[in-house]
Design an enzyme around this catalytic site. Structure first.
Site, PDB file in Angstrom:
ATOM      1  N   CYS A  95       3.181   1.682  11.568  1.00 11.99           N
ATOM      2  CA  CYS A  95       4.284   2.308  10.833  1.00 11.99           C
ATOM      3  C   CYS A  95       4.957   3.400  11.641  1.00 11.99           C
ATOM      4  O   CYS A  95       6.020   3.880  11.281  1.00 11.99           O
ATOM      5  CB  CYS A  95       3.774   2.884   9.514  1.00 11.99           C
ATOM      6  N   ASN A 110      -6.889   4.361   9.403  1.00 10.31           N
ATOM      7  CA  ASN A 110      -6.228   3.182   9.944  1.00 10.31           C
ATOM      8  C   ASN A 110      -6.131   3.193  11.467  1.00 10.31           C
ATOM      9  O   ASN A 110      -5.960   2.145  12.085  1.00 10.31           O
ATOM     10  CB  ASN A 110      -4.815   3.045   9.351  1.00 10.31           C
ATOM     11  N   THR A 119      10.603  -8.119 -12.466  1.00  8.92           N
ATOM     12  CA  THR A 119       9.974  -9.438 -12.518  1.00  8.92           C
ATOM     13  C   THR A 119       8.858  -9.544 -11.490  1.00  8.92           C
ATOM     14  O   THR A 119       9.031  -9.182 -10.326  1.00  8.92           O
ATOM     15  CB  THR A 119      11.021 -10.536 -12.256  1.00  8.92           C
ATOM     16  N   GLY A 177       0.793  -1.217   0.000  1.00  7.09           N
ATOM     17  CA  GLY A 177       0.000   0.000   0.000  1.00  7.09           C
ATOM     18  C   GLY A 177       0.829   1.274   0.000  1.00  7.09           C
ATOM     19  O   GLY A 177       0.471   2.266  -0.645  1.00  7.09           O
TER      20      GLY A 177
END
Length: 394
Positions: free
Chosen positions: A326, A152, A238, A72
């Site tokens: 966080c 959040n 990738t 996110g």
């Protein structure tokens, strides 16, 4: 009670066994690089397309509008920085709110240093941004509005449908950070006029390190990573095939159970809120009582420090947080709680508990029992609480 009680599902969730099982073959058996031309590898390209289709269907998007990211935070960064670069000639003004995740706020600070002007909108005491305030902040040079779908920390669900309609009417791009809301509450990108949407796998029992950015067809957003032709030349590198498969499986499970899960979590959430308010004095529920995520409970307890509360809960086998995972290393009070008007001393005493599919009423009873005991201990050591009681006696 010896078992772990995990009430920090907003930080991350347990990867479900079904998701792990779906991922495993793509580490060992189906390990081909999707960009290779031989059939062994090309099969993985088809597998990725299938997951893209699964995810797109949940938000009413098209398969080719889903771009996989590393999570996110990356999706939020991409939405803001690439839009600023692509539309900078039109204008350099961006509108957001004071309660966004730091993935948005810190990106806005980065853009400010590069000449962009950011309007940070206030919210009310429940954490809701007023759509009229969004409209009033729009200028001729506004190129982007970014408002999260649900907060959040305090769980408040924002009026993104109304905000999206305003952005659409004014011809301004609208981005929403839906990391907490995706597969928790229904979101349709057309109904809400969303041009970009960020989400992350590990919030819904999927693996960490994989997310997506929805980009509406026609939005001229710049590439994030330069190199190969992956993600339609917008994000080279990738593909994380096992992660993408796990994300697709997690979305499939979460979307199918969303209604039933929301009903169960809402009942438990309200039970926990009522029990805390009834049994623990001098507490405040943060966030809107009704317009909140089904699994979110956030309280501020007066006369205590949230850090001490978390440590003592941990000693009893209870995992919770004082805000965003966080920013758990920061001693500063939550920017969200300050934005809804809490003074520093009360904001410091906050506790976020986010329920999961496995949470039980018995666990919540134990949690409240522990909370009562711990908060009582901490308040007895608080000179502020002692002064408060003396004033009450007069």
């Amino acid at each position: 009670m010896n078992k772990l009680i995990y009430l920090d599902n907003a930080a991350t969730t347990k990867t479900s066994p079904e998701v792990v099982e779906a991922m495993l073959p793509y580490f060992t058996e189906h390990y081909g690089n999707p960009s290779s031309v031989y059939s062994f590898a090309a099969e993985n390209k088809e597998v990725i397309a299938k997951q893209r289709e699964t995810i797109a269907s949940v938000i009413g998007a098209r398969e080719n509008e889903i771009y996989f990211t590393a999570g996110g935070t990356e999706a939020d960064n991409w939405a803001l920085t690439a839009t600023a670069e692509a539309y900078g000639a039109k204008g350099k003004h961006i509108i957001t709110t004071k309660i966004e995740h730091h993935a948005v706020l810190h990106t806005c600070e980065y853009l400010q240093k590069r000449g962009y002007e950011i309007t940070y909108l206030d919210v009310d005491e429940y954490g809701i941004v007023d759509p009229k305030a969004v409209e009033a902040a729009i200028r001729p040079d506004t190129i982007l509005i970014s408002v999260m779908s649900a907060n959040n920390e305090i769980g408040t669900v924002e009026p993104i449908k109304e905000i999206g309609a305003i952005a659409h009417e004014k011809g301004i791009l609208f981005h929403t950070d839906a990391v907490q809301a995706f597969c928790q509450v229904p979101i349709n990108v057309d109904e809400c006029h969303i041009d970009m949407l960020s989400a992350s796998s590990h919030k819904l029992n999927g693996p960490k390190g994989i997310g997506f950015l929805y980009i509406r067809k026609g939005v001229k957003i710049r590439s994030l990573i330069h190199g190969g032709a992956q993600e339609r030349r917008r994000r080279a590198g990738t593909e994380n095939v096992p992660g993408i498969v796990g994300f697709g499986k997690a979305v499939e499970r979460a979307s199918a159970s969303m209604k039933e899960r929301a009903e169960k979590e809402t009942q438990l959430r309200d039970y926990l809120i009522e029990k805390i308010e009834k049994e623990i004095p001098y507490c405040r529920l943060n966030g809107d009582r009704e317009r909140r995520l089904p699994n979110n409970v956030n309280f501020s307890f007066q006369f205590i420090e949230g850090e001490s509360l978390l440590i003592m809960l941990d000693m009893k086998g209870i995992c919770a947080s004082s805000g965003s995972a966080c920013t758990s290393g920061s001693l500063d009070p939550s920017h969200v709680l300050l934005a809804i008007g809490l003074p520093h001393e009360i904001a410091h005493g906050s506790l976020r508990m986010t329920l999961g599919a496995d949470t039980t009423k018995e666990e919540l009873d134990y949690v409240v029992s522990c909370l009562k005991e711990i908060i009582d201990q901490l308040r007895k050591m608080s000179p502020l609480y002692e002064d408060f009681l003396k004033k009450q006696e007069k």
